[in-house]
Design a protein around this motif. Structure first.
Motif, PDB file in Angstrom:
ATOM      1  N   PRO A   1       0.903  -1.375  -0.303  1.00  0.00           N
ATOM      2  CA  PRO A   1      -0.014   0.054  -0.005  1.00  0.00           C
ATOM      3  C   PRO A   1       0.871   1.298   0.207  1.00  0.00           C
ATOM      4  O   PRO A   1       0.483   2.409  -0.235  1.00  0.00           O
ATOM      5  CB  PRO A   1      -0.835  -0.295   1.021  1.00  0.00           C
ATOM      6  CG  PRO A   1      -0.017  -1.057   2.056  1.00  0.00           C
ATOM      7  CD  PRO A   1       0.621  -2.384   1.097  1.00  0.00           C
ATOM      8  N   GLU A   2       2.351   1.217   0.412  1.00  0.00           N
ATOM      9  CA  GLU A   2       2.896   2.246   0.222  1.00  0.00           C
ATOM     10  C   GLU A   2       2.862   2.996  -1.038  1.00  0.00           C
ATOM     11  O   GLU A   2       2.965   4.154  -1.188  1.00  0.00           O
ATOM     12  CB  GLU A   2       4.693   2.008   0.381  1.00  0.00           C
ATOM     13  CG  GLU A   2       4.764   1.358   1.750  1.00  0.00           C
ATOM     14  CD  GLU A   2       4.655  -0.010   1.961  1.00  0.00           C
ATOM     15  OE1 GLU A   2       5.558  -0.664   2.899  1.00  0.00           O
ATOM     16  OE2 GLU A   2       4.140  -0.747   1.108  1.00  0.00           O
ATOM     17  N   LEU A   3       2.893   2.279  -2.135  1.00  0.00           N
ATOM     18  CA  LEU A   3       2.752   2.816  -3.632  1.00  0.00           C
ATOM     19  C   LEU A   3       1.580   3.574  -3.905  1.00  0.00           C
ATOM     20  O   LEU A   3       1.543   4.301  -4.996  1.00  0.00           O
ATOM     21  CB  LEU A   3       3.160   1.837  -4.409  1.00  0.00           C
ATOM     22  CG  LEU A   3       4.525   1.256  -4.468  1.00  0.00           C
ATOM     23  CD1 LEU A   3       4.683  -0.217  -5.386  1.00  0.00           C
ATOM     24  CD2 LEU A   3       5.589   2.214  -5.004  1.00  0.00           C
ATOM     25  N   SER A   4       0.410   3.554  -2.994  1.00  0.00           N
ATOM     26  CA  SER A   4      -0.863   4.271  -3.449  1.00  0.00           C
ATOM     27  C   SER A   4      -0.738   5.343  -2.319  1.00  0.00           C
ATOM     28  O   SER A   4      -1.777   6.240  -2.524  1.00  0.00           O
ATOM     29  CB  SER A   4      -2.035   3.432  -3.595  1.00  0.00           C
ATOM     30  OG  SER A   4      -1.867   2.593  -2.549  1.00  0.00           O
ATOM     31  N   ARG A   5      -0.395   5.158  -1.096  1.00  0.00           N
ATOM     32  CA  ARG A   5      -0.623   6.154   0.089  1.00  0.00           C
ATOM     33  C   ARG A   5       0.340   6.889   0.356  1.00  0.00           C
ATOM     34  O   ARG A   5       0.100   7.926   1.329  1.00  0.00           O
ATOM     35  CB  ARG A   5      -1.370   5.275   0.974  1.00  0.00           C
ATOM     36  CG  ARG A   5      -2.684   4.501   0.927  1.00  0.00           C
ATOM     37  CD  ARG A   5      -3.038   3.664   1.843  1.00  0.00           C
ATOM     38  NE  ARG A   5      -4.372   3.077   1.570  1.00  0.00           N
ATOM     39  CZ  ARG A   5      -4.777   2.275   0.930  1.00  0.00           C
ATOM     40  NH1 ARG A   5      -3.659   1.549   0.075  1.00  0.00           N
ATOM     41  NH2 ARG A   5      -5.823   1.779   0.569  1.00  0.00           N
ATOM     42  N   GLY A   6       1.715   6.498   0.384  1.00  0.00           N
ATOM     43  CA  GLY A   6       2.727   7.081   0.833  1.00  0.00           C
ATOM     44  C   GLY A   6       3.409   8.223   0.196  1.00  0.00           C
ATOM     45  O   GLY A   6       3.092   8.749  -0.600  1.00  0.00           O
ATOM     46  N   GLN A   7       4.401   8.723   0.974  1.00  0.00           N
ATOM     47  CA  GLN A   7       5.300   9.679   0.484  1.00  0.00           C
ATOM     48  C   GLN A   7       6.176   9.224  -0.646  1.00  0.00           C
ATOM     49  O   GLN A   7       6.881   8.198  -0.533  1.00  0.00           O
ATOM     50  CB  GLN A   7       6.113  10.723   1.316  1.00  0.00           C
ATOM     51  CG  GLN A   7       5.136  11.358   2.462  1.00  0.00           C
ATOM     52  CD  GLN A   7       6.116  12.373   3.276  1.00  0.00           C
ATOM     53  OE1 GLN A   7       7.137  11.578   3.924  1.00  0.00           O
ATOM     54  NE2 GLN A   7       5.827  13.515   3.576  1.00  0.00           N
ATOM     55  N   GLN A   8       6.089   9.936  -2.035  1.00  0.00           N
ATOM     56  CA  GLN A   8       6.930   8.984  -3.022  1.00  0.00           C
ATOM     57  C   GLN A   8       8.256  10.067  -3.437  1.00  0.00           C
ATOM     58  O   GLN A   8       7.924  11.096  -3.425  1.00  0.00           O
ATOM     59  CB  GLN A   8       5.998   8.919  -4.121  1.00  0.00           C
ATOM     60  CG  GLN A   8       4.741   8.681  -3.954  1.00  0.00           C
ATOM     61  CD  GLN A   8       4.794   6.947  -3.629  1.00  0.00           C
ATOM     62  OE1 GLN A   8       5.594   6.487  -4.109  1.00  0.00           O
ATOM     63  NE2 GLN A   8       3.645   6.717  -2.741  1.00  0.00           N
ATOM     64  N   SER A   9       9.306   9.372  -3.649  1.00  0.00           N
ATOM     65  CA  SER A   9      10.438  10.240  -4.020  1.00  0.00           C
ATOM     66  C   SER A   9      11.356   9.230  -4.668  1.00  0.00           C
ATOM     67  O   SER A   9      11.425   8.079  -4.842  1.00  0.00           O
ATOM     68  CB  SER A   9      11.240  10.791  -2.903  1.00  0.00           C
ATOM     69  OG  SER A   9      11.657   9.580  -2.191  1.00  0.00           O
ATOM     70  N   VAL A  10      12.012   9.888  -5.984  1.00  0.00           N
ATOM     71  CA  VAL A  10      13.078   9.377  -6.659  1.00  0.00           C
ATOM     72  C   VAL A  10      14.561   9.518  -5.992  1.00  0.00           C
ATOM     73  O   VAL A  10      14.917  10.551  -5.515  1.00  0.00           O
ATOM     74  CB  VAL A  10      13.070   9.815  -8.174  1.00  0.00           C
ATOM     75  CG1 VAL A  10      14.153   9.034  -8.859  1.00  0.00           C
ATOM     76  CG2 VAL A  10      11.733   9.715  -8.757  1.00  0.00           C
ATOM     77  N   VAL A  11      14.894   8.549  -5.837  1.00  0.00           N
ATOM     78  CA  VAL A  11      16.359   8.384  -5.180  1.00  0.00           C
ATOM     79  C   VAL A  11      17.548   8.498  -6.301  1.00  0.00           C
ATOM     80  O   VAL A  11      17.278   7.723  -7.175  1.00  0.00           O
ATOM     81  CB  VAL A  11      16.445   7.046  -4.489  1.00  0.00           C
ATOM     82  CG1 VAL A  11      17.880   7.248  -3.634  1.00  0.00           C
ATOM     83  CG2 VAL A  11      15.534   6.974  -3.176  1.00  0.00           C
ATOM     84  N   ASP A  12      18.261   9.424  -6.033  1.00  0.00           N
ATOM     85  CA  ASP A  12      19.399   9.780  -7.239  1.00  0.00           C
ATOM     86  C   ASP A  12      20.429   8.633  -6.900  1.00  0.00           C
ATOM     87  O   ASP A  12      20.788   8.164  -5.814  1.00  0.00           O
ATOM     88  CB  ASP A  12      20.083  10.758  -7.072  1.00  0.00           C
ATOM     89  CG  ASP A  12      19.153  12.135  -7.456  1.00  0.00           C
ATOM     90  OD1 ASP A  12      18.297  11.953  -8.162  1.00  0.00           O
ATOM     91  OD2 ASP A  12      19.207  13.321  -6.582  1.00  0.00           O
ATOM     92  N   THR A  13      21.120   8.236  -7.884  1.00  0.00           N
ATOM     93  CA  THR A  13      22.172   7.104  -7.764  1.00  0.00           C
ATOM     94  C   THR A  13      23.032   7.708  -9.178  1.00  0.00           C
ATOM     95  O   THR A  13      22.986   8.419  -9.883  1.00  0.00           O
ATOM     96  CB  THR A  13      21.577   5.633  -8.232  1.00  0.00           C
ATOM     97  OG1 THR A  13      21.254   5.683  -9.558  1.00  0.00           O
ATOM     98  CG2 THR A  13      20.467   5.488  -7.346  1.00  0.00           C
ATOM     99  N   ASP A  14      24.337   7.141  -8.940  1.00  0.00           N
ATOM    100  CA  ASP A  14      25.266   7.408 -10.115  1.00  0.00           C
ATOM    101  C   ASP A  14      25.116   6.531 -11.262  1.00  0.00           C
ATOM    102  O   ASP A  14      26.166   6.624 -11.975  1.00  0.00           O
ATOM    103  CB  ASP A  14      26.582   7.308  -9.415  1.00  0.00           C
ATOM    104  CG  ASP A  14      26.972   8.405  -8.227  1.00  0.00           C
ATOM    105  OD1 ASP A  14      26.555   9.399  -8.303  1.00  0.00           O
ATOM    106  OD2 ASP A  14      27.716   8.049  -7.325  1.00  0.00           O
ATOM    107  N   GLU A  15      24.430   5.573 -11.146  1.00  0.00           N
ATOM    108  CA  GLU A  15      24.232   4.692 -12.399  1.00  0.00           C
ATOM    109  C   GLU A  15      23.155   5.186 -13.360  1.00  0.00           C
ATOM    110  O   GLU A  15      21.894   5.039 -12.776  1.00  0.00           O
ATOM    111  CB  GLU A  15      24.183   3.257 -11.837  1.00  0.00           C
ATOM    112  CG  GLU A  15      25.168   2.801 -10.887  1.00  0.00           C
ATOM    113  CD  GLU A  15      26.167   2.319 -11.793  1.00  0.00           C
ATOM    114  OE1 GLU A  15      26.320   2.236 -13.058  1.00  0.00           O
ATOM    115  OE2 GLU A  15      27.501   2.309 -11.080  1.00  0.00           O
ATOM    116  N   GLN A  16      23.425   5.352 -14.477  1.00  0.00           N
ATOM    117  CA  GLN A  16      22.461   5.822 -15.402  1.00  0.00           C
ATOM    118  C   GLN A  16      21.219   4.703 -15.850  1.00  0.00           C
ATOM    119  O   GLN A  16      20.246   5.390 -16.060  1.00  0.00           O
ATOM    120  CB  GLN A  16      23.084   6.281 -16.730  1.00  0.00           C
ATOM    121  CG  GLN A  16      22.249   7.165 -17.735  1.00  0.00           C
ATOM    122  CD  GLN A  16      22.990   7.725 -18.933  1.00  0.00           C
ATOM    123  OE1 GLN A  16      23.442   6.870 -19.699  1.00  0.00           O
ATOM    124  NE2 GLN A  16      23.163   8.894 -19.140  1.00  0.00           N
TER     125      GLN A  16
END
Length: 551
Positions: free
Chosen positions: A462-477
């Protein structure tokens, strides 16, 4: 906090949708055309796949000049697909299995064979006002059709009416004048009729064109979105659990408006995410997908009122138009390298498997990545087994071939001669001999098995429909990492869209981790989480322990 005025359903938040066309899914009476009897016989398969909601393409009486989107009667079942009794038996069986049912509804236009249009062209003034007319198209502003290359104008002359009628789509699909209160009342009656029949919601076709410019001027509704509020109110009066899903292909900055204050659409098909996602997969560059999050409204701004519906493909063209211009130019050259696969100047008429070279690992990664985006995921019938396209068919029919159940000459779709099928089977490397349900159900390592596991995992997150969402930066393209935080846990999903193994190190908010899905591996050391991903690997992790919930 936003005040939600209309009763707001919640079941769609953790649903998994499965989109199918009744006429090409399963034939129950041996005439070469799929029907509700055949669909009902295949409900066990859909139940086993784990999907929780079926989205049916139009099944109403129609000339089928536009795959049923040219509706001739909003209140019936096309006789080639069965009877109303067949529909109700299917619906009851689906509900008995815990599956909801959404149905396509087309209010932007009708077929020219609809009785409203026939009465309009015969001089009935009431029904004349249901459509848009002009005596001279030269007096109207120039406007492109939605199908460039197939339609030259948005105006077509009707001899009986001695006037030109307006159509954004094909010439046999005259646009309804949705600013007319009588048309609005008709729309409400249709929605309430099918809600009373027991359907759980509607996918509203062409929602953006409905309220845009029509003919010589924009539709004369004081606030165009009032129409959508009326539609939501109409279905909620019958059943407040009814969901509205919009095909809203608008500018990203305008999309938030379609949710209203929880009193318009519950779900929006995310064409922006779709274009960026397919480009990321094809170019093996996860940065393209991350850009979609920068362009769309922030998830926290919509989550109270609704959410995105995410998909990899549908039964239309893959629309790359939502990409920024330079990326669109590159994407159309890569994904539509064969000019025969391009369509309408904006899209590609290929299935997902064809785009990704039929590679099971890439297809599983693609499915997992789609399911890991915040929102409600959609599987298009056949993608769970990696069906391909048939480019010998015209236009979008290339991706609308019959479902492949077995490896026999009829693909298990029908007992009829394949020459009589509603549409030919795929030929060649993606034909039923190579790609079918029966073979993959017997193989624990098949794409079907992996999609089944992805479906079950998503329903438990349920995290994917109710939670706080963010993209995590990485060094891998090639790596896309997404974080969802809700109710004391963090869901972390990592996907490698490239062929080479990679390792990424991430900050860990907790020292407890549970592996939920995927061939990828991980290690947790102090406050650092290391995720190891082989080529096209994915890994879903839950960090932390959920809070104890009280009743």
């Amino acid at each position: 906090m936003t005040s939600i005025m209309t009763p707001h359903p919640d079941w769609y938040r953790d649903a998994v949708l499965y989109s199918l066309d009744v006429k090409t899914f399963a034939d129950g009476n041996g005439d070469g055309i799929g029907d509700f009897v055949g669909l009902r016989d295949r409900l066990d398969y859909l139940d086993d796949l784990g999907v929780t909601c079926l989205w049916l393409l139009p099944f109403y009486p129609s000339p089928w000049r536009d795959n049923g989107y040219d509706v001739a009667d909003y209140y019936g079942i096309d006789e080639r697909l069965g009877t109303m009794g067949d529909f109700h038996r299917f619906l009851d069986d689906a509900h008995d299995r815990g599956m909801r049912v959404l149905v396509d509804m087309v209010f932007n236009h009708t077929s020219t064979e609809h009785q409203w249009f026939q009465r309009a062209r015969d001089g009935d003034e009431k029904y004349r006002e249901y459509y848009l007319w002009t005596d001279d198209p030269a007096d109207a502003p120039e406007e492109d059709t939605i199908f460039p290359g197939e339609e030259e104008s948005v105006w077509t002359y009707d001899e009986a009416a001695d006037a030109y009628y307006y159509h954004q789509f094909y010439h046999f699909q005259p646009d309804l004048n949705v600013s007319n209160p009588d048309v609005q009342a008709e729309i409400e009656r249709v929605l309430q009729f099918w809600t009373e029949q027991g359907v759980d919601g509607f996918r509203v076709d062409a929602a953006t064109p409905m309220i845009g410019a029509k003919g010589a001027a924009p539709v004369s509704i004081d606030e165009p979105h009032v129409l959508f509020k009326q539609m939501k109110r109409a279905v909620s009066e019958v059943d407040d659990e009814t969901v509205l899903l919009a095909e809203a292909d608008d500018e990203p900055a305008e999309l938030r408006r379609y949710f209203g204050e929880g009193d318009e659409f519950d779900l929006l098909l995310s064409f922006v995410s779709n274009a960026h996602l397919l480009w990321a997969l094809a170019d093996e560059n996860a940065d393209h997908l991350a850009e979609a999050f920068d362009r769309l409204p922030a998830y926290e701004d919509i989550v109270e009122c609704g959410q995105w519906a995410n998909f990899l493909r549908n039964f239309d063209e893959l629309n790359l138009g939502p990409l920024p211009y330079e990326q669109f130019q590159r994407a159309i050259e890569v994904i539509g390298a064969d000019h025969d696969t391009r369509i309408y100047g904006r899209g590609v008429r290929r299935r997902l498997a064809s785009i990704l070279g039929g590679d099971t690992d890439r297809l599983a990664c693609a499915t997992s990545l789609c399911f890991a985006l915040p929102g409600t995921p959609i599987v298009v019938a056949g993608d769970e087994i990696g069906m391909g396209d048939e480019l010998s068919l015209p236009g979008r029919d290339a991706v609308r071939t019959p479902m492949q159940w077995t490896d026999d000459p009829t693909a298990g779709f029908s007992t009829a001669d394949p020459d009589s099928f509603v549409r030919p089977l795929v030929d060649g490397e993606y034909g039923p001999e190579a790609v079918n349900v029966a073979a993959q159900r017997a193989d624990p390592d098949s794409l079907l098995a992996r999609v089944r596991a992805i479906v079950e995992t998503r329903k438990a997150c349920p995290e994917l429909s109710r939670g706080q969402q963010s993209v995590v930066d990485t060094d891998e393209q090639t790596v896309f990492v997404h974080r969802s935080e809700w109710d004391g846990t963090t869901l972390l999903t990592a996907h490698n869209v490239g062929p080479d193994p990679v390792s990424v190190s991430l900050d860990a908010p907790d020292d407890v981790a549970t592996h939920l899905l995927g061939p990828g591996d991980y290690s947790l050391d102090s406050d650092t989480l290391s995720v190891e991903l082989g080529g096209y690997d994915y890994c879903w992790l839950r960090l932390g322990q959920p809070r104890t919930r009280t009743a």
